[in-house]
Design a protein around this motif. Sequence first.
Motif, mmCIF file in Angstrom:
data_model
loop_
_atom_site.group_PDB
_atom_site.id
_atom_site.type_symbol
_atom_site.label_atom_id
_atom_site.label_comp_id
_atom_site.label_asym_id
_atom_site.label_seq_id
_atom_site.Cartn_x
_atom_site.Cartn_y
_atom_site.Cartn_z
ATOM 1 N N TRP A 1 0.756 -1.060 -0.128
ATOM 2 C CA TRP A 1 -0.150 -0.039 0.079
ATOM 3 C C TRP A 1 0.958 1.272 0.066
ATOM 4 C CZ3 TRP A 1 -0.798 3.773 4.033
ATOM 5 C CH2 TRP A 1 -2.073 4.577 3.580
ATOM 6 N N THR A 2 1.972 1.167 0.918
ATOM 7 C CA THR A 2 2.965 2.439 0.944
ATOM 8 C C THR A 2 3.534 2.433 -0.294
ATOM 9 O OG1 THR A 2 3.085 2.176 3.181
ATOM 10 C CG2 THR A 2 4.806 3.491 2.178
ATOM 11 N N ALA A 3 4.199 1.565 -0.937
ATOM 12 C CA ALA A 3 4.597 1.673 -2.192
ATOM 13 C C ALA A 3 4.005 2.203 -3.397
ATOM 14 C CB ALA A 3 5.447 0.265 -2.373
ATOM 15 N N LEU B 1 3.818 5.946 -2.979
ATOM 16 C CA LEU B 1 5.000 6.495 -3.158
ATOM 17 C C LEU B 1 5.236 6.463 -4.767
ATOM 18 C CD1 LEU B 1 7.225 5.318 -0.335
ATOM 19 C CD2 LEU B 1 5.876 7.343 -0.608
ATOM 20 N N ALA B 2 4.791 5.615 -5.501
ATOM 21 C CA ALA B 2 4.960 5.479 -7.023
ATOM 22 C C ALA B 2 4.082 6.613 -7.441
ATOM 23 C CB ALA B 2 4.570 4.042 -7.352
ATOM 24 N N ALA B 3 2.755 6.794 -6.859
ATOM 25 C CA ALA B 3 1.855 7.795 -7.342
ATOM 26 C C ALA B 3 2.605 8.980 -7.432
ATOM 27 C CB ALA B 3 0.458 8.010 -6.530
ATOM 28 N N LEU B 4 3.659 9.281 -6.322
ATOM 29 C CA LEU B 4 4.465 10.618 -6.269
ATOM 30 C C LEU B 4 5.456 10.760 -7.177
ATOM 31 C CD1 LEU B 4 4.558 11.028 -2.222
ATOM 32 C CD2 LEU B 4 3.135 12.320 -3.998
ATOM 33 N N THR C 1 12.114 8.420 -9.303
ATOM 34 C CA THR C 1 13.289 9.784 -9.005
ATOM 35 C C THR C 1 13.976 9.338 -7.786
ATOM 36 O OG1 THR C 1 11.404 10.666 -7.812
ATOM 37 C CG2 THR C 1 11.755 11.391 -10.040
ATOM 38 N N ALA C 2 13.403 8.461 -6.588
ATOM 39 C CA ALA C 2 14.030 8.192 -5.558
ATOM 40 C C ALA C 2 13.758 6.913 -4.924
ATOM 41 C CB ALA C 2 13.802 9.237 -4.488
ATOM 42 N N PRO C 3 14.269 5.696 -5.741
ATOM 43 C CA PRO C 3 14.034 4.284 -5.386
ATOM 44 C C PRO C 3 14.705 4.041 -4.077
ATOM 45 C CG PRO C 3 15.498 4.474 -7.317
ATOM 46 C CD PRO C 3 14.991 5.949 -6.977
ATOM 47 N N ASP C 4 15.771 4.425 -3.779
ATOM 48 C CA ASP C 4 16.371 4.153 -2.376
ATOM 49 C C ASP C 4 15.611 4.728 -1.442
ATOM 50 O OD1 ASP C 4 18.473 2.708 -3.555
ATOM 51 O OD2 ASP C 4 19.882 4.377 -3.439
ATOM 52 N N LEU C 5 15.179 5.833 -1.378
ATOM 53 C CA LEU C 5 14.110 6.370 -0.374
ATOM 54 C C LEU C 5 12.647 5.510 -0.270
ATOM 55 C CD1 LEU C 5 13.478 8.520 1.657
ATOM 56 C CD2 LEU C 5 12.557 10.166 -0.201
ATOM 57 N N VAL C 6 12.245 5.186 -1.435
ATOM 58 C CA VAL C 6 11.173 4.373 -1.200
ATOM 59 C C VAL C 6 11.239 2.862 -0.579
ATOM 60 C CG1 VAL C 6 9.616 2.730 -2.659
ATOM 61 C CG2 VAL C 6 9.878 5.054 -3.508
ATOM 62 N N PRO D 1 16.151 16.745 -3.741
ATOM 63 C CA PRO D 1 15.569 17.587 -4.622
ATOM 64 C C PRO D 1 15.115 17.138 -5.886
ATOM 65 C CG PRO D 1 17.598 18.416 -3.641
ATOM 66 C CD PRO D 1 17.814 16.984 -3.407
ATOM 67 N N SER D 2 15.731 16.187 -6.414
ATOM 68 C CA SER D 2 15.390 15.486 -7.725
ATOM 69 C C SER D 2 14.049 14.807 -7.718
ATOM 70 C CB SER D 2 16.331 14.505 -8.234
ATOM 71 O OG SER D 2 16.390 13.442 -7.583
ATOM 72 N N ALA D 3 13.610 14.490 -6.287
ATOM 73 C CA ALA D 3 12.317 13.939 -6.433
ATOM 74 C C ALA D 3 11.136 14.832 -6.071
ATOM 75 C CB ALA D 3 12.337 12.819 -5.198
ATOM 76 N N ARG D 4 11.556 16.088 -5.694
ATOM 77 C CA ARG D 4 10.297 16.964 -5.229
ATOM 78 C C ARG D 4 9.688 17.558 -6.677
ATOM 79 N NH1 ARG D 4 12.885 20.034 0.067
ATOM 80 N NH2 ARG D 4 13.737 17.988 0.927
ATOM 81 N N PRO D 5 8.391 17.870 -6.596
ATOM 82 C CA PRO D 5 7.847 18.833 -7.790
ATOM 83 C C PRO D 5 8.629 20.103 -7.872
ATOM 84 C CG PRO D 5 6.293 18.077 -5.828
ATOM 85 C CD PRO D 5 7.582 17.806 -5.435
ATOM 86 N N SER D 6 8.580 20.265 -9.099
ATOM 87 C CA SER D 6 9.178 21.821 -9.449
ATOM 88 C C SER D 6 8.148 22.855 -9.329
ATOM 89 C CB SER D 6 9.793 21.923 -10.748
ATOM 90 O OG SER D 6 9.552 20.648 -11.527
#
Length: 140
Positions: free
Chosen positions: A28-30, A33-36, A41-46, A135-140
């Motif tokens: 459910w969490t994954a 995070l995929a929807a974000l 952009t940040a697979p290690d963070l996921v 920063p690469s995973a944050r929306p611009s």
Amino acid sequence: MERDPSLRAVGWARTLPLGGDVRTARDWTAGHLAALGWDRTAPDLVDSVVLTVSELVTNAHVHAHSDAQLILTWDEECLHVTVHDGSPRVPEQRRPDGDALGGRGMLLIDALADHWRARSCPRGKDVVVCFRPPPSARPS
């Protein structure tokens, strides 16, 4: 204090019954995070967030003998992972016995997260963990 009108937050919540499958919480969490877009952009963070969710929901089931309420909140700065359970006893970091099979969960969370805190509340406790994406995973 004036609120920033550009701040947007999104959140999701799910109850995970005692005796339920922790894999459900991870999947459910994954999915959220995929929807974000973080799976790209940040697979290690996921991986860190999913492992944290697994630890916290397991703690709620095993140590608190309780259902777990899992809440994810993304405020464009930090992903807050909150797990509420029915025990008022807050978790503590401890040094596990070298031969022990458990006892490392909060040490692991401390290493993975930007910060975490736990607080008792009238009907149990909340453990809140914050993850700041690169920063690469944050929306611009």
